[in-house]
Every structure is written in C-alpha cells, then in structure tokens.
Design an enzyme around this catalytic site. Structure first.
Site, PDB file in Angstrom:
ATOM      1  N   SER A  13     -93.671  29.608-118.457  1.00 26.04           N
ATOM      2  CA  SER A  13     -93.812  30.362-117.207  1.00 26.04           C
ATOM      3  C   SER A  13     -95.205  30.156-116.636  1.00 26.04           C
ATOM      4  O   SER A  13     -96.210  30.533-117.261  1.00 26.04           O
ATOM      5  CB  SER A  13     -93.583  31.850-117.464  1.00 26.04           C
ATOM      6  N   HIS A  38     -90.880  27.430-115.364  1.00 24.03           N
ATOM      7  CA  HIS A  38     -90.302  28.717-114.959  1.00 24.03           C
ATOM      8  C   HIS A  38     -91.227  29.346-113.924  1.00 24.03           C
ATOM      9  O   HIS A  38     -92.417  29.538-114.165  1.00 24.03           O
ATOM     10  CB  HIS A  38     -90.166  29.618-116.193  1.00 24.03           C
ATOM     11  N   ASP A  40     -91.980  32.500-111.540  1.00 25.35           N
ATOM     12  CA  ASP A  40     -91.685  33.920-111.369  1.00 25.35           C
ATOM     13  C   ASP A  40     -92.028  34.373-109.954  1.00 25.35           C
ATOM     14  O   ASP A  40     -93.198  34.430-109.576  1.00 25.35           O
ATOM     15  CB  ASP A  40     -92.461  34.738-112.409  1.00 25.35           C
ATOM     16  N   MET A  42     -92.020  37.309-107.273  1.00 26.38           N
ATOM     17  CA  MET A  42     -91.995  38.779-107.244  1.00 26.38           C
ATOM     18  C   MET A  42     -92.406  39.276-105.861  1.00 26.38           C
ATOM     19  O   MET A  42     -93.316  38.722-105.247  1.00 26.38           O
ATOM     20  CB  MET A  42     -92.967  39.344-108.282  1.00 26.38           C
ATOM     21  N   HIS A  71     -87.089  32.220-110.872  1.00 29.96           N
ATOM     22  CA  HIS A  71     -86.613  33.550-111.271  1.00 29.96           C
ATOM     23  C   HIS A  71     -87.001  34.531-110.167  1.00 29.96           C
ATOM     24  O   HIS A  71     -88.176  34.889-110.045  1.00 29.96           O
ATOM     25  CB  HIS A  71     -87.275  33.905-112.618  1.00 29.96           C
ATOM     26  N   MET A  73     -87.380  37.867-108.636  1.00 27.94           N
ATOM     27  CA  MET A  73     -87.438  39.312-108.859  1.00 27.94           C
ATOM     28  C   MET A  73     -87.755  39.935-107.511  1.00 27.94           C
ATOM     29  O   MET A  73     -88.851  40.441-107.273  1.00 27.94           O
ATOM     30  CB  MET A  73     -88.513  39.628-109.912  1.00 27.94           C
ATOM     31  N   MET A 142     -83.426  39.451-119.839  1.00 28.79           N
ATOM     32  CA  MET A 142     -84.848  39.804-119.892  1.00 28.79           C
ATOM     33  C   MET A 142     -85.146  40.531-121.194  1.00 28.79           C
ATOM     34  O   MET A 142     -84.418  41.441-121.581  1.00 28.79           O
ATOM     35  CB  MET A 142     -85.229  40.742-118.735  1.00 28.79           C
ATOM     36  N   ASP A 176     -86.346  35.769-121.620  1.00 29.35           N
ATOM     37  CA  ASP A 176     -87.607  35.765-120.867  1.00 29.35           C
ATOM     38  C   ASP A 176     -88.399  37.030-121.173  1.00 29.35           C
ATOM     39  O   ASP A 176     -87.957  38.127-120.845  1.00 29.35           O
ATOM     40  CB  ASP A 176     -87.269  35.677-119.365  1.00 29.35           C
TER      41      ASP A 176
HETATM   42  C1  DX5 Z   1     -91.890  38.735-116.384  1.00 27.62           C
HETATM   43  C2  DX5 Z   1     -91.540  37.295-116.153  1.00 27.62           C
HETATM   44  C3  DX5 Z   1     -91.757  36.373-117.278  1.00 27.62           C
HETATM   45  C4  DX5 Z   1     -93.176  36.286-117.801  1.00 27.62           C
HETATM   46  C5  DX5 Z   1     -93.079  36.052-119.281  1.00 27.62           C
HETATM   47  O1  DX5 Z   1     -91.396  39.472-115.312  1.00 27.62           O
HETATM   48  O2  DX5 Z   1     -90.169  37.182-115.768  1.00 27.62           O
HETATM   49  O3  DX5 Z   1     -91.272  35.064-116.951  1.00 27.62           O
HETATM   50  O4  DX5 Z   1     -93.940  35.247-117.264  1.00 27.62           O
HETATM   51  O5  DX5 Z   1     -94.340  36.066-119.824  1.00 27.62           O
HETATM   52  P1  DX5 Z   1     -94.582  36.228-121.377  1.00 27.62           P
HETATM   53  O6  DX5 Z   1     -93.936  35.063-122.055  1.00 27.62           O
HETATM   54  O7  DX5 Z   1     -96.052  36.262-121.503  1.00 27.62           O
HETATM   55  O8  DX5 Z   1     -93.925  37.530-121.809  1.00 27.62           O
HETATM   56 ZN    ZN Z   2     -89.349  35.142-115.506  1.00 24.94          ZN
END
Ligand code: DX5
Ligand code: ZN
Length: 225
Positions: A13, A38, A40, A42, A71, A73, A142, A176
């Site tokens: 990620s 990956h 993220d 948000m 991903h 969110m 998750m 994840d």
């Molecule tokens: C959290 C994200 C993850 C995050 C995971 O909302 O969806 O992808 O980057 O990070 P680690 O591996 O540090 O938990």
């Molecule tokens: Zn993620």
C-alpha cells in the site's frame, strides 16, 4: 492441487510510502517483487482521512506499468468510475454500503474493462455481499478499520475469509490492514491470497524479503490445503 488457479498476489500500500516520491516508491516496490500497487483512496466522508484521487493515479500511471489496485473508501463511488478508468486504474474495489445498487455498480466498472472488488469493513456482515460475490473479481476483507495505515491486525475477521474460501475455491480474497510477517500465517491459513501490506513492507529494512515472506506463506497454504 485443486486451487492451482489461485495465485499469491502481494500488493504494497503506497499509503505507507512517501507521497512526494510516488513514482520512485512504485519502482522500488516493483524492484522488490510486488505484484500490485494498492492505492488507498479516501474522501474524508466515508472514512476520517483524505488521500488521493484520479489526478494522482493519472500522474503515477505515466511512471509505472504496474497493476493499480484502487481501494475506494469514498461515498458515492459511482461518480468516479470513469475518471479512475481514464486515469489508468486497473481495478476498483468499493465498500458495499457506499452504493445503492451494487449490481449496477459492478456492471458499470466491468464495462470499462477494469476489475471490480467488493470490500467489507470489520463491522459489516459477510451476508451483505453474498448475493454479489459471483459477479466480482475479488472480495476485500478489511482487517483494520479503514482510514489509516499502521493499525493492528484483527484476527476475528478471518471467519469471513474462511467462509468465502470454502464457498469460492478460486476467488481472489484480499486482506488489508496489519499484515506483516507476524500476522500473515493467520490470513493465509484462512484462505486469503491477495495481501495488502503498508507499514509491513515500507518499514522493513529489506523490502524484497518482506514481500517474499508474505508470498511464501500464501503459497504454502495454497499448495497444502
Ligand atoms: C487502511 C488501508 C490500508 C492501509 C494498510 O484504510 O485500506 O490499505 O494502507 O496499512 P497497514 O498495512 O500499515 O495496516
Ligand atoms: Zn486499502
């Protein structure tokens, strides 16, 4: 060998990387043997954090040919499907509670040629997605509350992974949150084959080895179960 078509896919990620040096981080992950990046996304609404969107994906696409596993969110992800596609995203994973008509959303993403996944946050029941699993390429379970990297892995989410794996032997099941050398065996044993890892990979001294440890654990379970 009944799951020969399942493959371990390791997806670092970039949330744990340096956003000011995304192209270099992406290259470093490729050099370290990552399968996917990956990403993220948000919106400060569905989750209490803000990160990146299509313009950043578009900029990064000029510097990498890697699969970008996006991903989302965000609330109302249907607004962004075309923008992500044009920007060069390879897949879109959405949270089930963010769309009114999941079947319609899945169709829309597929029509662009991108892969589509459904995500479940820890408090969301597996039953909510079951009617749609046959139509998606991946389910994301998750293992932390969405919003931030560096949180602790929630082993209690493995019952979802186990149940999905029992019903869908060849489905890509992504986990994840909190995945690292200490937690990977629990996730791999439950049946996850797509492994997101932010801090686990980025904080490791030897990133190549950190990725290999994740891959070895998944392969061990794919080929022994
Ligand atoms: C959290 C994200 C993850 C995050 C995971 O909302 O969806 O992808 O980057 O990070 P680690 O591996 O540090 O938990
Ligand atoms: Zn993620």
């Amino acid at each position: 060998m009944k799951k020969m078509s399942l493959k371990a896919l390791i997806a670092p990620s970039l949330l744990s990387g340096d956003f000011a040096r995304l192209a270099e981080e992406a290259q470093a992950m490729k050099d370290a043997g990552a399968d996917w990046l990956h990403m993220d996304v948000m919106d400060g609404h569905f989750v209490p954090n803000l990160t990146i969107g299509p313009p950043v994906i578009q900029s990064l696409r000029k510097h990498t040919d890697m699969f970008m596993d996006c991903h989302l969110m965000v609330s109302q992800p249907e607004k962004w499907v075309d923008d992500f596609h044009k920007a060069g995203a390879s897949s879109i994973t959405f949270h089930i509670e963010t769309v009114e008509d999941p079947a319609e959303f899945i169709k829309k993403v597929k029509s662009t040629g991108m892969r589509v996944g459904i995500a479940l946050k820890p408090s969301t029941k597996l039953e909510t997605i079951l009617p749609y699993v046959k139509d998606v390429d991946m389910v994301l379970v998750m293992t932390v509350e969405p919003g931030f990297g560096g949180q602790e892995f929630m082993a209690d989410q493995m019952s979802k992974v186990r149940e999905l794996r029992a019903q869908y032997p060849t489905l890509d099941i992504e986990v994840d949150g909190g995945l690292n050398e200490k937690t990977i065996d629990t996730a791999a044993e439950a049946g996850a084959n797509v492994i997101v890892s932010g801090s686990g990979v980025f904080k490791a001294q030897d990133k190549k080895e950190a990725i290999e440890v994740l891959r070895r654990a998944v392969n061990k379970h794919i080929f022994t179960n």
